[in-house]
Design a protein around this motif. Structure first.
Motif, PDB file in Angstrom:
ATOM      1  N   HIS A 197       5.680 -16.768  44.780  1.00  0.00           N
ATOM      2  CA  HIS A 197       6.849 -16.774  45.664  1.00  0.00           C
ATOM      3  C   HIS A 197       7.472 -15.399  45.885  1.00  0.00           C
ATOM      4  CE1 HIS A 197       6.794 -21.050  44.181  1.00  0.00           C
ATOM      5  NE2 HIS A 197       6.866 -21.226  45.480  1.00  0.00           N
ATOM      6  N   LYS A 198       7.079 -14.394  45.102  1.00  0.00           N
ATOM      7  CA  LYS A 198       7.687 -13.075  45.260  1.00  0.00           C
ATOM      8  C   LYS A 198       6.635 -11.990  45.517  1.00  0.00           C
ATOM      9  CE  LYS A 198      12.137 -13.960  44.444  1.00  0.00           C
ATOM     10  NZ  LYS A 198      13.226 -13.620  45.396  1.00  0.00           N
ATOM     11  N   ALA A 199       5.808 -11.710  44.498  1.00  0.00           N
ATOM     12  CA  ALA A 199       4.931 -10.543  44.549  1.00  0.00           C
ATOM     13  C   ALA A 199       3.924 -10.625  45.700  1.00  0.00           C
ATOM     14  CB  ALA A 199       4.198 -10.385  43.215  1.00  0.00           C
ATOM     15  N   ILE A 200       3.234 -11.766  45.840  1.00  0.00           N
ATOM     16  CA  ILE A 200       2.207 -11.878  46.880  1.00  0.00           C
ATOM     17  C   ILE A 200       2.819 -11.862  48.279  1.00  0.00           C
ATOM     18  CG2 ILE A 200       0.433 -13.409  47.849  1.00  0.00           C
ATOM     19  CD1 ILE A 200      -0.294 -14.178  44.976  1.00  0.00           C
ATOM     20  N   PRO A 201       3.873 -12.662  48.594  1.00  0.00           N
ATOM     21  CA  PRO A 201       4.456 -12.586  49.946  1.00  0.00           C
ATOM     22  C   PRO A 201       4.961 -11.193  50.306  1.00  0.00           C
ATOM     23  CG  PRO A 201       5.225 -14.550  48.804  1.00  0.00           C
ATOM     24  CD  PRO A 201       4.493 -13.736  47.797  1.00  0.00           C
ATOM     25  N   LEU A 202       5.566 -10.482  49.350  1.00  0.00           N
ATOM     26  CA  LEU A 202       6.065  -9.134  49.648  1.00  0.00           C
ATOM     27  C   LEU A 202       4.914  -8.162  49.889  1.00  0.00           C
ATOM     28  CD1 LEU A 202       8.995  -8.917  47.071  1.00  0.00           C
ATOM     29  CD2 LEU A 202       9.213  -8.861  49.556  1.00  0.00           C
ATOM     30  N   ALA A 224       4.225  -6.120  53.349  1.00  0.00           N
ATOM     31  CA  ALA A 224       4.076  -4.665  53.399  1.00  0.00           C
ATOM     32  C   ALA A 224       2.708  -4.245  53.932  1.00  0.00           C
ATOM     33  CB  ALA A 224       4.286  -4.074  52.008  1.00  0.00           C
ATOM     34  N   GLY A 225       1.797  -5.210  54.112  1.00  0.00           N
ATOM     35  CA  GLY A 225       0.457  -4.875  54.556  1.00  0.00           C
ATOM     36  C   GLY A 225      -0.369  -4.186  53.479  1.00  0.00           C
ATOM     37  N   ASP A 226      -0.026  -4.397  52.212  1.00  0.00           N
ATOM     38  CA  ASP A 226      -0.703  -3.765  51.078  1.00  0.00           C
ATOM     39  C   ASP A 226      -1.778  -4.709  50.554  1.00  0.00           C
ATOM     40  OD1 ASP A 226      -1.459  -2.395  48.826  1.00  0.00           O
ATOM     41  OD2 ASP A 226       0.574  -1.973  48.134  1.00  0.00           O
ATOM     42  N   SER A 227      -2.950  -4.643  51.157  1.00  0.00           N
ATOM     43  CA  SER A 227      -4.009  -5.596  50.814  1.00  0.00           C
ATOM     44  C   SER A 227      -4.478  -5.445  49.372  1.00  0.00           C
ATOM     45  CB  SER A 227      -5.194  -5.420  51.769  1.00  0.00           C
ATOM     46  OG  SER A 227      -5.738  -4.116  51.654  1.00  0.00           O
ATOM     47  N   MET A 228      -4.513  -4.209  48.852  1.00  0.00           N
ATOM     48  CA  MET A 228      -4.944  -4.011  47.471  1.00  0.00           C
ATOM     49  C   MET A 228      -3.966  -4.667  46.496  1.00  0.00           C
ATOM     50  SD  MET A 228      -7.826  -2.564  47.375  1.00  0.00           S
ATOM     51  CE  MET A 228      -7.834  -2.111  45.657  1.00  0.00           C
ATOM     52  N   ALA A 229      -2.673  -4.560  46.780  1.00  0.00           N
ATOM     53  CA  ALA A 229      -1.687  -5.223  45.918  1.00  0.00           C
ATOM     54  C   ALA A 229      -1.859  -6.733  45.971  1.00  0.00           C
ATOM     55  CB  ALA A 229      -0.258  -4.837  46.336  1.00  0.00           C
ATOM     56  N   VAL A 230      -2.175  -7.268  47.159  1.00  0.00           N
ATOM     57  CA  VAL A 230      -2.418  -8.701  47.286  1.00  0.00           C
ATOM     58  C   VAL A 230      -3.601  -9.105  46.413  1.00  0.00           C
ATOM     59  CG1 VAL A 230      -3.118 -10.544  48.864  1.00  0.00           C
ATOM     60  CG2 VAL A 230      -1.425  -8.855  49.598  1.00  0.00           C
ATOM     61  N   ASN A 277     -12.935 -10.784  47.580  1.00  0.00           N
ATOM     62  CA  ASN A 277     -13.016 -10.627  49.035  1.00  0.00           C
ATOM     63  C   ASN A 277     -12.066  -9.554  49.556  1.00  0.00           C
ATOM     64  OD1 ASN A 277     -14.959 -12.632  49.284  1.00  0.00           O
ATOM     65  ND2 ASN A 277     -13.451 -14.257  49.581  1.00  0.00           N
ATOM     66  N   VAL A 278     -11.012  -9.245  48.798  1.00  0.00           N
ATOM     67  CA  VAL A 278     -10.106  -8.149  49.178  1.00  0.00           C
ATOM     68  C   VAL A 278     -10.678  -6.807  48.719  1.00  0.00           C
ATOM     69  CG1 VAL A 278      -7.829  -7.131  48.805  1.00  0.00           C
ATOM     70  CG2 VAL A 278      -8.038  -9.588  49.184  1.00  0.00           C
ATOM     71  N   PHE A 279     -11.175  -6.728  47.473  1.00  0.00           N
ATOM     72  CA  PHE A 279     -11.608  -5.460  46.903  1.00  0.00           C
ATOM     73  C   PHE A 279     -12.912  -4.959  47.544  1.00  0.00           C
ATOM     74  CE2 PHE A 279      -9.496  -7.085  42.788  1.00  0.00           C
ATOM     75  CZ  PHE A 279      -8.276  -6.605  43.208  1.00  0.00           C
ATOM     76  N   ASN A 288     -12.663  -2.899  50.769  1.00  0.00           N
ATOM     77  CA  ASN A 288     -11.878  -1.684  50.516  1.00  0.00           C
ATOM     78  C   ASN A 288     -12.597  -0.714  49.578  1.00  0.00           C
ATOM     79  OD1 ASN A 288      -9.024  -1.874  51.772  1.00  0.00           O
ATOM     80  ND2 ASN A 288      -9.357  -3.913  50.939  1.00  0.00           N
ATOM     81  N   GLN A 289     -13.819  -1.065  49.165  1.00  0.00           N
ATOM     82  CA  GLN A 289     -14.607  -0.216  48.264  1.00  0.00           C
ATOM     83  C   GLN A 289     -13.837   0.128  46.982  1.00  0.00           C
ATOM     84  OE1 GLN A 289     -17.956   0.858  48.862  1.00  0.00           O
ATOM     85  NE2 GLN A 289     -17.714  -0.784  50.368  1.00  0.00           N
ATOM     86  N   ALA A 290     -13.055  -0.845  46.508  1.00  0.00           N
ATOM     87  CA  ALA A 290     -12.273  -0.647  45.272  1.00  0.00           C
ATOM     88  C   ALA A 290     -13.174  -0.999  44.091  1.00  0.00           C
ATOM     89  CB  ALA A 290     -11.021  -1.504  45.304  1.00  0.00           C
ATOM     90  N   ILE A 291     -14.020  -0.051  43.681  1.00  0.00           N
ATOM     91  CA  ILE A 291     -15.058  -0.332  42.692  1.00  0.00           C
ATOM     92  C   ILE A 291     -14.454  -0.742  41.347  1.00  0.00           C
ATOM     93  CG2 ILE A 291     -17.093   0.578  41.541  1.00  0.00           C
ATOM     94  CD1 ILE A 291     -17.333   0.269  44.581  1.00  0.00           C
ATOM     95  N   GLY A 292     -13.458   0.016  40.892  1.00  0.00           N
ATOM     96  CA  GLY A 292     -12.845  -0.318  39.602  1.00  0.00           C
ATOM     97  C   GLY A 292     -12.251  -1.710  39.574  1.00  0.00           C
ATOM     98  N   ASP A 293     -11.525  -2.074  40.641  1.00  0.00           N
ATOM     99  CA  ASP A 293     -10.932  -3.410  40.709  1.00  0.00           C
ATOM    100  C   ASP A 293     -12.014  -4.492  40.827  1.00  0.00           C
ATOM    101  OD1 ASP A 293      -8.138  -2.692  40.663  1.00  0.00           O
ATOM    102  OD2 ASP A 293      -8.463  -1.824  42.624  1.00  0.00           O
ATOM    103  N   LEU A 294     -13.116  -4.184  41.547  1.00  0.00           N
ATOM    104  CA  LEU A 294     -14.217  -5.145  41.654  1.00  0.00           C
ATOM    105  C   LEU A 294     -14.847  -5.414  40.293  1.00  0.00           C
ATOM    106  CD1 LEU A 294     -16.264  -4.354  44.904  1.00  0.00           C
ATOM    107  CD2 LEU A 294     -15.341  -6.564  44.193  1.00  0.00           C
ATOM    108  N   ILE A 295     -15.013  -4.368  39.490  1.00  0.00           N
ATOM    109  CA  ILE A 295     -15.597  -4.549  38.151  1.00  0.00           C
ATOM    110  C   ILE A 295     -14.717  -5.469  37.313  1.00  0.00           C
ATOM    111  CG2 ILE A 295     -16.155  -3.363  35.999  1.00  0.00           C
ATOM    112  CD1 ILE A 295     -16.932  -0.915  37.726  1.00  0.00           C
ATOM    113  N   VAL A 296     -13.397  -5.234  37.352  1.00  0.00           N
ATOM    114  CA  VAL A 296     -12.472  -6.095  36.608  1.00  0.00           C
ATOM    115  C   VAL A 296     -12.564  -7.541  37.091  1.00  0.00           C
ATOM    116  CG1 VAL A 296     -10.038  -6.542  36.099  1.00  0.00           C
ATOM    117  CG2 VAL A 296     -10.890  -4.195  36.129  1.00  0.00           C
TER     118      VAL A 296
END
Length: 661
Positions: A151-156, A160-166, A195-197, A200-208
């Motif tokens: 209800h807070k973190a994801i909607p905000l 903000a258009g911050d796909s990595m934060a989503v 599907n988000v990472f 965006n070529q977010a390799i570190g986040d993809l590994i996690v």
């Protein structure tokens, strides 16, 4: 046994000015220190101090505190920087192991950021709420963490258009469901984060995400899917520079081998992970691997080694810092001691586990405790329990015989209580109603008085402006025209008079100066630029006209709209005019910064000078500095004014005005 290893960790981002990798560099810290010493911009200095506070949180808490205080002081006049000082304060308090102050600071940051409608501020609001949720999770409130994410973190973050934060919030949410054994829901959010990472070529986040997915599939008994996740993580790890990322991979791999009964490979993966964790000083990750080692020993019925691992973990603050991990350690010690035949100690650990466990596991824990009690207690204890049971049955029979009499007496007592309660409620409600009516009447009188004061101020200001316009028009069109005519006649006379031509030219020059001064006075009383071109141009002209060789005025405007009512524009113009006059005449400033911006129906004015300043506690006693006129106009526009000043330290005045229809 239930097995969930909590992966949530406290993550804060400084994406506004630098990357996480840059923050590990001493050169990065040196460059920020250089900005704090050499930059002429207070906003740049404040931003650098805040990032330095983040840099030193876990390196040097004392330095982190100093930079935070300096950043908050330097950036006090900048709303975004002031709000972010509380965000980084939350990080600092977390590093100091003070979750209460940390959460309060993040909540303050969210409150201040909510007044700034930019993608940057919204993104930091999302990060603030995510960190609040992680604090709640650390205290055992998994449901509260999930509620904040949804209800807070994801909607905000989406706003903000911050796909990595989503994506990171999706991964956090999957951990909540994994820790509460809702593996199907966890899988859905893990796949969404991937599907988000991936694009965006977010390799570190993809590994996690792949490691988390592997653990979740193992716990859900879906071993082929778990193997696929592990293989995907391995392909990325081979070329990834941060070798500590292998630690979580080995954790997930050991779980996979343990569940597929390949205990030798499981222990080998654990040993590799532990060696890496020690190399990079990752104590919590090392302890997660040791907890997995316990499960591997336990599943081989090697209770001795399994218990030895748990005894070590029970003394580690990192592992025992979360309720989920404490539950696993307590339950594991109960199981291993039971397996070794030490029933008294097993019972003691299971009792501690029961006291800590939540309501979801309560019935199961009760059955486990009862089972151990049966093994622990002797036959004489069982006879005593049977005797107590017979005694309870006799007591129940005796109570049944007395129940009818008690019921009759109770019914009569209840009737009397109901009558008394209704009487009391009737009296209390009447009293409350009378008190409320009295308060409402007093409030109405107060509102009428306030309304009259507003009408009086409005009429006085409007009358003052009408008189200014009339006098300006008379001066410019009447007296100005007459003086211009006199000048023309004298000019014509000078051409026909030979002997006194120089004297006439002197008089004409004096007359010309008088006409210029007259026009300047008329423009100050009612500026033509405001009437013709609007507030933005008029304020810029005002700043230009009041500059001199001794005084420099910087004017900055943001989003000033043309549809502000003209009376309101005039009032704002007078406020800025009066404050500039005060800064030049009274504060003797040599440099003045004027910032004017509009956000929908709110108009913000900030005027900062390097003058001699004054004691703000003496504002109400000050004479001749015009602040009374400014305050009256601010009140007229239902606004607020804040003065920050001290002797010999300059003055900053922040004004918020309501310019909506």
């Amino acid at each position: 046994m239930k097995r969930t290893i909590c992966l949530a960790c406290f993550v804060v981002c400084a994406s506004l000015w630098g990357s996480a990798q840059a923050q590990k560099s001493s050169r990065y810290a040196d460059s920020l220190l250089l900005i704090t010493r050499q930059s002429s911009s207070d906003s740049s200095k404040a931003a650098a101090h805040l990032l330095l506070s983040y840099f030193y949180v876990f390196r040097d808490p004392a330095q982190a505190r100093q930079h935070l205080d300096q950043g908050r002081k330097t950036g006090a006049a900048y709303p975004l920087l002031h709000a972010l000082s509380y965000y980084y304060g939350g990080v600092l308090f977390y590093g100091a192991s003070d979750p209460v102050k940390s959460e309060a600071s993040f909540l303050k940051a969210d409150s201040l950021l909510s007044r700034i409608n930019t993608k940057e501020s919204i993104s930091f609001r999302s990060k603030s709420w995510r960190n609040i949720g992680i604090l709640r999770q650390a205290s055992g409130d998994e449901e509260g963490f999930a509620d904040i994410l949804i209800h807070k973190a994801i909607p905000l973050a989406q706003q903000a258009g911050d796909s990595m934060a989503v994506g990171k919030n999706y991964l956090d949410l999957s951990l909540v469901f994994k820790n509460t054994m809702q593996y199907s829901k966890a899988t859905g959010y893990i796949l969404q984060s991937i599907n988000v990472f991936r694009p965006n070529q977010a390799i570190g986040d993809l590994i996690v995400a792949y490691n988390t997915g592997a653990e979740n599939y193992v716990l859900d008994k879906k071993y082929p899917e778990a193997r696929t996740m592990l293989d995907s993580a391995w392909k990325l790890l081979k070329d990834y520079p941060a070798k500590e990322m292998y630690i979580d991979y080995y954790t997930a791999e050991s779980m996979y081998y343990d569940e597929t009964k390949d205990f030798k490979k499981s222990l080998a993966s654990i040993d590799k992970g532990v060696a890496l964790a020690k190399e990079y000083n990752k104590r919590y990750e090392e302890q997660r691997l040791l907890l997995q080692k316990f499960y591997t020993h336990y599943n081989q019925n090697d209770y001795t080694n399994a218990r030895q691992v748990l005894i070590y973990l029970a003394e580690q603050p990192e592992m025992m810092g979360t309720i989920t991990n404490r539950l696993q350690v307590f339950n594991g010690l109960a199981e291993t001691n039971a397996g070794l035949g030490n029933m008294p100690l097993a019972y003691s650990w299971l009792k501690r586990y029961s006291q800590l466990s939540d309501s979801v596991n309560e019935s199961k824990l009760t059955n486990d405790i009862h089972a151990l009690e049966i093994k622990f207690n002797s036959q004489e204890k069982q006879k005593e329990i049977a005797a107590l049971k017979i005694e309870r049955e006799r007591a129940a029979l005796s109570a049944k015989n007395n129940r009818l009499i008690n019921w009759l007496l109770g019914t009569a007592s209840m009737l009397l209580l109901v009558v008394a309660a209704f009487s009391y409620l009737f009296y209390r409600n009447n009293k409350k109603l009378s008190e409320q009516q009295r308060l409402n009447h007093r409030q109405q009188l107060k509102e009428i008085e306030q309304q009259q004061q507003i009408h009086f101020s409005q009429a006085m200001l409007q009358g003052e402006e009408r008189e200014r316009r009339r006098v300006a028009g008379d001066l410019h069109d009447g007296l100005g025209g007459m003086l211009a005519g006199v000048k023309m006649n004298l000019t014509g006379l000078s051409t026909s008079t030979a002997g006194n031509g120089s004297e006439l030219h002197k008089v004409i020059g004096q007359l010309d100066s008088s006409i210029s001064e007259l026009r300047r006075i008329a423009r100050n009383m009612m500026p033509e630029a405001l009437l013709k071109f609007g507030l933005d141009i008029a304020l810029k002209d005002l700043c230009g006209s009041m500059m001199s060789e001794a005084v420099k005025i910087d004017f900055q405007s943001f989003g000033i709209e043309d549809d502000i009512p003209q009376d309101t524009q005039v009032t704002i113009y007078r406020i800025v005019q009066e404050l500039l006059s005060n800064a030049i005449r009274h504060a003797q400033a040599t440099h003045i910064l004027v910032q004017c911006s509009q956000n929908s129906g709110t108009f913000l004015v900030t005027i900062e000078d390097n003058g001699k300043g004054f004691d703000t506690s003496l504002v109400s006693q000050a004479k001749g500095i015009g602040l009374g006129n400014v305050k009256r106009r601010v009140d007229y526009l239902h606004g607020n004014m804040e003065i920050v000043s001290a002797e010999n330290e300059g003055t900053t005045i922040n004004i918020e005005l309501n310019v909506g229809e």
